[in-house]
Motif scaffolding. Structure first.
Motif, PDB file in Angstrom:
ATOM      1  N   TYR A 178       7.744  -3.130 -10.821  1.00 35.51           N
ATOM      2  CA  TYR A 178       8.333  -3.290 -12.350  1.00 35.51           C
ATOM      3  C   TYR A 178       7.704  -2.062 -12.736  1.00 35.51           C
ATOM      4  N   TYR A 179       6.173  -2.537 -13.457  1.00 31.32           N
ATOM      5  CA  TYR A 179       5.462  -1.971 -14.680  1.00 31.32           C
ATOM      6  C   TYR A 179       4.871  -0.589 -13.943  1.00 31.32           C
ATOM      7  N   LYS A 180       4.739   0.147 -12.824  1.00 29.54           N
ATOM      8  CA  LYS A 180       5.301   1.260 -12.218  1.00 29.54           C
ATOM      9  C   LYS A 180       6.837   1.570 -12.837  1.00 29.54           C
ATOM     10  N   LEU A 181       7.720   1.342 -12.897  1.00 34.20           N
ATOM     11  CA  LEU A 181       9.071   1.362 -12.570  1.00 34.20           C
ATOM     12  C   LEU A 181       9.482   1.710 -14.021  1.00 34.20           C
ATOM     13  N   GLY A 185       9.743   5.333 -16.017  1.00 36.06           N
ATOM     14  CA  GLY A 185      10.753   5.510 -16.793  1.00 36.06           C
ATOM     15  C   GLY A 185      10.978   5.892 -17.893  1.00 36.06           C
ATOM     16  N   PHE A 186       9.526   6.167 -18.582  1.00 35.84           N
ATOM     17  CA  PHE A 186       9.777   6.124 -20.304  1.00 35.84           C
ATOM     18  C   PHE A 186       9.165   7.438 -20.472  1.00 35.84           C
ATOM     19  N   CYS A 187       8.090   7.700 -19.248  1.00 38.58           N
ATOM     20  CA  CYS A 187       7.689   8.975 -19.201  1.00 38.58           C
ATOM     21  C   CYS A 187       8.744  10.204 -18.460  1.00 38.58           C
ATOM     22  N   ALA A 219       2.377  12.964 -18.081  1.00 34.81           N
ATOM     23  CA  ALA A 219       2.046  13.027 -16.671  1.00 34.81           C
ATOM     24  C   ALA A 219       1.363  12.349 -15.666  1.00 34.81           C
ATOM     25  N   LEU A 220       0.291  12.259 -16.903  1.00 37.23           N
ATOM     26  CA  LEU A 220      -0.940  11.522 -15.979  1.00 37.23           C
ATOM     27  C   LEU A 220      -0.505  10.625 -15.839  1.00 37.23           C
ATOM     28  N   GLY A 278      10.222  12.950 -12.688  1.00 42.98           N
ATOM     29  CA  GLY A 278      11.798  11.899 -12.450  1.00 42.98           C
ATOM     30  C   GLY A 278      11.793  11.626 -11.121  1.00 42.98           C
ATOM     31  N   LEU A 279      11.772  12.343 -10.411  1.00 44.71           N
ATOM     32  CA  LEU A 279      11.800  12.439  -8.399  1.00 44.71           C
ATOM     33  C   LEU A 279      10.589  10.836  -8.487  1.00 44.71           C
TER      34      LEU A 279
END
Length: 800
Positions: A178-181, A185-187, A219-220, A278-279
């Motif tokens: 969930y944190y990664k997603l 999504g935010f970035c 992106a980092l 996005g990917l």
């Protein structure tokens, strides 16, 4: 002085845990450690030849700077504490499930699964990495729970044992997805917003470089945190000499990020960070859906909503079929011969003879007397017993039995591996195209050659391929679940699609257990004698026994020396009378079979004297003829029955002359028939009641247990089908075939986009605007195609 300065700024890291050695460096065996704890763990692993632990991951260890005091774990030797924590315990072994939040890599899994080399009392450890759990079995005559926990704490994996575990243990969910997603999504959203000026060419001269560096900053964290799992999986695959689908994904993401960073740093262009973030975002959505899919396939998401089994609860002298999910502490339950104990209970009445082979692998039954605890997962052999539930239903533990290694089959390539199989060829083709583009452009335009080469690696990222399988399977299993058809794992989907032979058990599968015309032929039984017969029938789960039990009257009496032989009959002593019930051979009846007799017979013998037999006019399930006709178009059909051949003529009306029918089959003969089919190169699917057919169900490529209201749960089967949905079996088989085709079709959709993108990349026409449009559209198209196509296919198949 120069050398001294260099030494002062040199960074020393611990060989075991990877932490910086800020103060004292402890050298040992040509290695450096940050503390005595890490050094001692290394010594322990080295002495037991377990240093492979350090080769599976870089600095895999957990820091153990704080000393472990043995007294901390002495409370675990308290029998009351153990009773609350242990999943199972008998005279020799104990089983417990630990939550280990420190687990973080393949080295952790390897070390925990080799714990027996550090403590001889530990016999088996099975790790669930996603749940951060380890199911551990140990011999309490060799070691004890406190020593096991102390050892785990000593090597840096102290189990998390809290007061909550003493009350109602619940597995902690790994929420990192969930944190990664959320981060991705935010970035992704912000990078897209900052990239709009580049898309339309309005502000790139004034703010292009500034927005570009902002995109790099956004992106980092996506590169180092959100996308880390793809790089880790790819690297682990390469270490094992396996090219999984994450290898080309990792190459594509790395190329996408590196090219973007180079373009922004040199001012050549805005890069492709919008496509990169996005990917990662869309692939993480796929990972999330995949996890939910696997949860549903492994029956971990909600056990009680998947297993349509029930238990007989005794209230006011009556048996009330009750769903397992409604079973509560303090309920009095009746467990018959060959039924599983669904929850930890105390034996109140009857003689318990418990088979714990599902739990320990030991097939010798264990005798228990009134007042003793009987653990969930045991199977009663013998007369029915009355138990009082002392713990909530052990749903998670029965789930472990369902997925236990003892009941796993040697599965060939499953549907999840489609993507990995495609990934090998995809990577080879991608590299060939990239090399071809480089070869073509180098003599003509060096800059274009580099751009074409990197563009091919970027655009060919097979992200959509990784999404096709989880989204398609997820939608497929949801449709099956709504139809009360529950599969054990994803391999069953492919096995169903490939099955070419369908084998049916007769009694309780083709016949309706609750409906039959019953007549007694012979010397009539008195009401008292019927009561004696009913007392013995009470302890059997066979469909004929239960049907006859329901038709007789009288209060059951205690039964001694109960015995049931599958496929033959049962017997027991009630008072001073020996009651034998079953086939003519079982009771030594002098009988002759007439070819025109179509009834199933159950003979009754009292004290060695055959009194007659009950005739059953079987009632076959509604829609059976249509089902058999539909299956017969593409499958070979067979019927295996433990009864005599009196029903063959009626069955031929359903199955036709080509179906193979075998009668008077013992459970072993059914298993041998399945093996015979497999030796012929056929792929059999067995449909049975899950009790007498356990061996055949397990040996079949697909074993489905049919269930009505109350049944014995069997870990041997691959799926459970509600009996009222049997007529839809042909639809389920066709739909499994359709699902596989839809996965391949989703691959095709992805290939179309890749062909378009690769063509533009080789021609040097791959621009940021093309990337921003083509990649998200490709991913969304595959996701939409997978979900919608399965939904439409299910609707057309009549499965809603």
């Amino acid at each position: 002085m120069l050398q001294t300065a260099h030494l002062e700024t040199d960074v020393h890291t611990c060989y075991h845990c990877g932490d910086e050695c800020n103060s004292t460096i402890i050298p040992f065996d040509d290695k450096e450690f940050c503390c005595d704890g890490c050094k001692v763990v290394y010594e322990l692993l080295s002495e037991n030849d377990l240093c492979t632990y350090y080769t599976l991951d870089n600095r895999p260890g957990i820091s153990v700077k704080d000393p472990i005091a043995s007294a901390r774990f002495q409370y675990l030797n308290d029998p009351k504490v153990q009773q609350q924590l242990l999943d199972f315990q008998n005279d020799s072994v104990s089983k417990i499930t630990f939550s280990i939040p420190q687990m973080h890599c393949s080295s952790c899994i390897w070390l925990l699964e080799n714990l027996n080399r550090l403590n001889a009392g530990v016999t088996d450890v099975r790790v669930n990495f996603l749940r951060k759990e380890a199911a551990l079995t140990f011999e309490h005559g060799v070691t004890n729970l406190a020593q096991v926990v102390e050892l785990m704490a000593h090597i840096g994996y102290e189990p998390q044992i809290t007061l909550a575990d003493m009350e109602a243990p619940a597995p902690k969910q790994d929420r990192s997805i969930y944190y990664k997603l959320g981060l991705a999504g935010f970035c992704f959203g912000n990078v897209m917003l900052l990239s709009f000026p580049e898309y339309f060419g309005g502000l790139q001269h004034s703010f292009g470089r500034f927005f570009g560096w902002l995109n790099v900053l956004l992106a980092l964290p996506v590169f180092f945190y959100s996308a880390r799992g793809f790089f880790t999986s790819a690297w682990q695959g390469l270490q094992q000499r396996i090219i999984n689908l994450d290898v080309p994904i990792a190459i594509g993401l790395l190329a996408l990020f590196s090219v973007s960073l180079y373009d922004i740093a040199t001012g050549r262009g805005p890069g492709f960070l919008d496509s990169f973030t996005g990917l990662v975002f869309f692939m993480l959505i796929g990972k999330y859906v995949q996890r939910r899919t696997y949860d549903s396939m492994a029956f971990d998401r909600n056990y009680t909503s998947y297993f349509p089994i029930a238990v007989s609860v005794l209230k006011n002298g009556q048996e009330l079929p009750t769903s397992v999910k409604e079973l509560q502490k303090g309920n009095r339950i009746l467990v018959r011969n060959h039924e599983l104990i669904p929850a930890d209970s105390i034996l109140m009445r009857g003689t318990a003879n418990i088979d714990y082979s599902f739990v320990t692998g030991e097939s010798v039954p264990v005798a228990r007397v009134a007042g003793e605890v009987i653990y969930a997962g045991g199977r009663q052999l013998g007369e029915g017993i009355e138990l009082e539930v002392v713990k909530e239903v052990s749903q998670g533990y029965l789930t472990q039995l369902w997925n236990h290694a003892n009941f796993k089959k040697d599965e060939k390539q499953t549907v999840e591996n489609y993507a990995n199989a495609v990934g090998k060829y995809f990577l080879s083709v991608t590299l060939l195209i990239a090399a071809g583009a480089l070869w073509y452009w180098v003599p003509r335009d060096t800059d274009m050659a580099i751009e074409a080469f990197t563009s091919v690696l970027v655009i060919a990222c097979p992200c959509a391929l990784s999404l096709a399988t989880p989204f398609t399977l997820g939608a497929t299993l949801r449709i099956f679940g709504r139809q009360k058809f529950y599969l054990k794992n994803s391999g069953v989907v492919e096995a169903m699609a490939k099955a070419d032979t369908v084998v049916f058990d007769k009694t309780g599968t083709l016949t309706e257990p609750s409906a039959a015309e019953i007549n007694f032929i012979g010397h009539p039984l008195s009401s008292q004698e019927e009561q004696l017969v009913r007392s013995v029938l009470k302890h059997s789960t066979h469909p004929l026994s239960q049907r006859l039990y329901s038709s007789l009257k009288g209060n059951p009496q205690p039964v001694l020396e109960f015995l049931e032989k599958p496929g033959a009959g049962l017997k027991g002593i009630v008072g001073d009378t020996l009651i034998e019930i079953g086939s003519g051979t079982w009771v030594n009846a002098d009988f002759t079979s007439s070819s025109d007799v179509r009834q199933t017979r159950v003979y009754i013998s009292l004290d060695g004297k055959v009194r007659g037999y009950y005739m059953f006019q079987n009632v076959y399930r509604k829609g059976l003829k249509e089902l058999v006709q539909e299956l017969g178009k593409t499958k070979k059909l067979a019927v295996l029955s433990g009864d005599n051949d009196s029903e063959e003529a009626r069955l031929r009306e359903f199955f036709g002359p080509d179906a193979e029918m075998l009668f008077n089959q013992s459970p072993m003969q059914k298993l041998e028939y399945i093996n015979h089919l497999k030796a012929q190169g056929r792929s059999p699917m067995m449909i049975g009641d899950g009790l007498n057919d356990a061996g055949a169900l397990r040996q079949s490529d697909v074993g489905l247990a049919l269930t009505d209201n109350v049944t014995g749960f069997s870990p041997s089967c691959d799926g459970i089908l509600d009996a009222h949905q049997l007529t839809k079996l042909a639809h389920f088989i066709r739909f499994s075939q359709t699902s596989l085709r839809l996965i391949l079709a989703a691959f095709g959709v992805s290939f179309v986009y890749n062909i378009i993108g690769l063509t533009m990349a080789v021609m040097g026409e791959f621009t940021p605007i093309v990337s921003a449009i083509l990649m998200p559209v490709s991913t969304l198209s595959v996701i939409s195609f997978a979900v919608l196509s399965v939904k439409i296919a299910g609707r057309r198949a009549g499965l809603r």
